[in-house]
Design a protein around this motif. Structure first.
Motif, PDB file in Angstrom:
ATOM      1  N   ASP A 149      20.902  14.616 -23.487  1.00  0.00           N
ATOM      2  CA  ASP A 149      20.340  14.070 -22.300  1.00  0.00           C
ATOM      3  C   ASP A 149      20.507  12.432 -22.617  1.00  0.00           C
ATOM      4  OD1 ASP A 149      18.968  12.873 -20.306  1.00  0.00           O
ATOM      5  OD2 ASP A 149      17.128  13.190 -21.273  1.00  0.00           O
ATOM      6  N   ASP A 150      21.962  12.035 -22.449  1.00  0.00           N
ATOM      7  CA  ASP A 150      22.500  10.836 -22.708  1.00  0.00           C
ATOM      8  C   ASP A 150      21.633   9.593 -22.151  1.00  0.00           C
ATOM      9  OD1 ASP A 150      24.523   9.316 -24.034  1.00  0.00           O
ATOM     10  OD2 ASP A 150      25.386   8.643 -22.449  1.00  0.00           O
ATOM     11  N   ASN A 151      21.240   9.638 -20.723  1.00  0.00           N
ATOM     12  CA  ASN A 151      20.559   8.648 -20.190  1.00  0.00           C
ATOM     13  C   ASN A 151      18.935   8.798 -20.429  1.00  0.00           C
ATOM     14  OD1 ASN A 151      19.885  10.654 -18.365  1.00  0.00           O
ATOM     15  ND2 ASN A 151      20.806   9.863 -16.807  1.00  0.00           N
ATOM     16  N   ILE A 186      18.505  19.437 -29.966  1.00  0.00           N
ATOM     17  CA  ILE A 186      19.973  19.125 -29.473  1.00  0.00           C
ATOM     18  C   ILE A 186      20.099  18.687 -28.110  1.00  0.00           C
ATOM     19  CG2 ILE A 186      21.957  20.330 -28.840  1.00  0.00           C
ATOM     20  CD1 ILE A 186      21.360  22.234 -31.277  1.00  0.00           C
ATOM     21  N   VAL A 187      18.864  19.161 -27.326  1.00  0.00           N
ATOM     22  CA  VAL A 187      18.719  19.029 -25.764  1.00  0.00           C
ATOM     23  C   VAL A 187      18.480  17.230 -25.862  1.00  0.00           C
ATOM     24  CG1 VAL A 187      17.365  19.038 -23.703  1.00  0.00           C
ATOM     25  CG2 VAL A 187      18.037  21.180 -25.080  1.00  0.00           C
ATOM     26  N   ILE A 241      16.287  25.210 -20.153  1.00  0.00           N
ATOM     27  CA  ILE A 241      17.103  25.589 -21.376  1.00  0.00           C
ATOM     28  C   ILE A 241      16.366  26.162 -22.443  1.00  0.00           C
ATOM     29  CG2 ILE A 241      18.602  24.592 -23.447  1.00  0.00           C
ATOM     30  CD1 ILE A 241      19.069  22.077 -21.488  1.00  0.00           C
ATOM     31  N   LEU A 242      15.226  25.821 -22.712  1.00  0.00           N
ATOM     32  CA  LEU A 242      14.620  26.749 -23.954  1.00  0.00           C
ATOM     33  C   LEU A 242      14.088  28.046 -23.376  1.00  0.00           C
ATOM     34  CD1 LEU A 242      12.187  23.955 -25.439  1.00  0.00           C
ATOM     35  CD2 LEU A 242      14.586  24.906 -26.339  1.00  0.00           C
ATOM     36  N   ASN A 243      13.941  28.032 -22.249  1.00  0.00           N
ATOM     37  CA  ASN A 243      13.621  29.393 -21.528  1.00  0.00           C
ATOM     38  C   ASN A 243      14.758  30.399 -21.502  1.00  0.00           C
ATOM     39  OD1 ASN A 243      10.861  28.870 -21.145  1.00  0.00           O
ATOM     40  ND2 ASN A 243      11.484  28.273 -18.792  1.00  0.00           N
TER      41      ASN A 243
END
Length: 314
Positions: free
Chosen positions: A80-82, A75-76, A289-291
């Motif tokens: 992260d669009d760019n 998902i991340v 984020i995963l942390n």
């Protein structure tokens, strides 16, 4: 068979079915990100539903923490669009807004095949018009109960506004904007114009007090006027009619039906960054984020956490 104007029906069904004494509301409020309390001290259920949408936030109950982290990582990458390796507040906000609109996308998907007559993945104005107004086009004289001619003109105007490149061919995003204009900034003027056209009985392009009240309240014989009607008259004079000319223009109507609400998606994006940004640089790496994966999604390790299984649907 002539289909009713889809969005008009969605916006107006409450008005048509309300009892005379019930207040009819034309104001479009943003849906909450979650219907549970935001209480991070006890659980992260609010954050999970805000991040994934309520429906998809119920699909990680049986996943191990390892599988939850793996799927969150996928998902991340989409957020992260760019593709610079960092997730900003703006990218998080855009993702949250997209997740909250998933019910709209599902609705459009269900209707898509009905209008895409040649199955080319696009819907032209001609395709939409023929499906929706085919009987009227074949026999205009049969238009006795409904003003299909006017409805078709309104639909074409809205289709043109939703069509970014002006070719009168809608891809799925443009068709979504067409069917759900109240959710898109580019369509605000159309929503306002259609509202004024619905309420403005004397055709002067404004909404006066009688038209404003008449749209909300249709008294029956010998019915005692509800207290809220007097309150609405006061609201009109004190707040709706800002320039005190006795009527509402387009700008005043927009402030009424499309109020600038508190942006919950912005607040949640800021909250997620604040809680997960270990190095305090204002953005999140995948590792950060995963942390904090249990803030975004859940697993078997939490009673309150769920996350997105069908990641490829986003």
């Amino acid at each position: 068979m002539i289909r009713p104007l889809l969005m008009c029906y969605a916006l107006c069904v409450v008005y048509a079915t309300s009892k005379p004494t019930e207040k009819k509301d034309r104001v479009h409020h943003e849906e909450p990100l979650s219907h549970v309390e935001h209480d991070d001290e006890n659980n992260y259920e609010y954050d999970h539903e805000a991040f994934l949408g309520e429906k998809d936030a119920k699909t990680f109950d049986d996943l191990t923490p390892e599988e939850s982290k793996h799927r969150l990582g996928l998902i991340v990458d989409k957020i992260d669009d760019n593709k610079d390796g960092a997730v900003t507040e703006e990218e998080l906000k855009a993702w949250i807004k997209k997740a909250q609109k998933k019910y709209i996308y599902d609705s459009v998907d269900r209707q898509w095949k009905e209008f895409d007559m040649n199955n080319d993945g696009l819907i032209t104005w001609e395709e939409y018009k023929n499906v929706t107004y085919g009987n009227y086009i074949e026999d205009p004289d049969a238009d006795s109960e409904h003003n299909y001619k006017q409805m078709m003109v309104r639909d074409e105007r809205r289709f043109k506004t939703a069509d970014k490149n002006g070719d009168m061919i809608a891809d799925k995003e443009e068709f979504t904007v067409f069917l759900h204009p109240e959710n898109y900034d580019q369509m605000k003027n159309i929503v306002v114009l259609e509202t004024i056209e619905d309420i403005d009985k004397n055709g002067d392009g404004f909404i006066d007090l009688d038209e404003y009240i008449g749209d909300m309240y249709s008294p029956t014989n010998k019915e005692h006027e509800p207290e809220w009607v007097a309150t609405e008259r006061q609201q009109f004079h004190e707040f709706r009619d800002k320039n005190k000319d006795g009527k509402m223009d387009k700008e005043e109507t927009m402030e009424w039906i499309l109020p600038t609400d508190y942006d919950h998606a912005v607040a949640e994006a800021k909250h997620l960054v604040h809680e997960s940004d270990a190095n305090k640089d204002g953005k999140l790496t995948k590792e950060e984020i995963l942390n904090k994966y249990d803030l975004f999604v859940g697993s078997q390790a939490t009673d309150f956490g769920e996350a997105l299984v069908r990641h490829d649907e986003f």
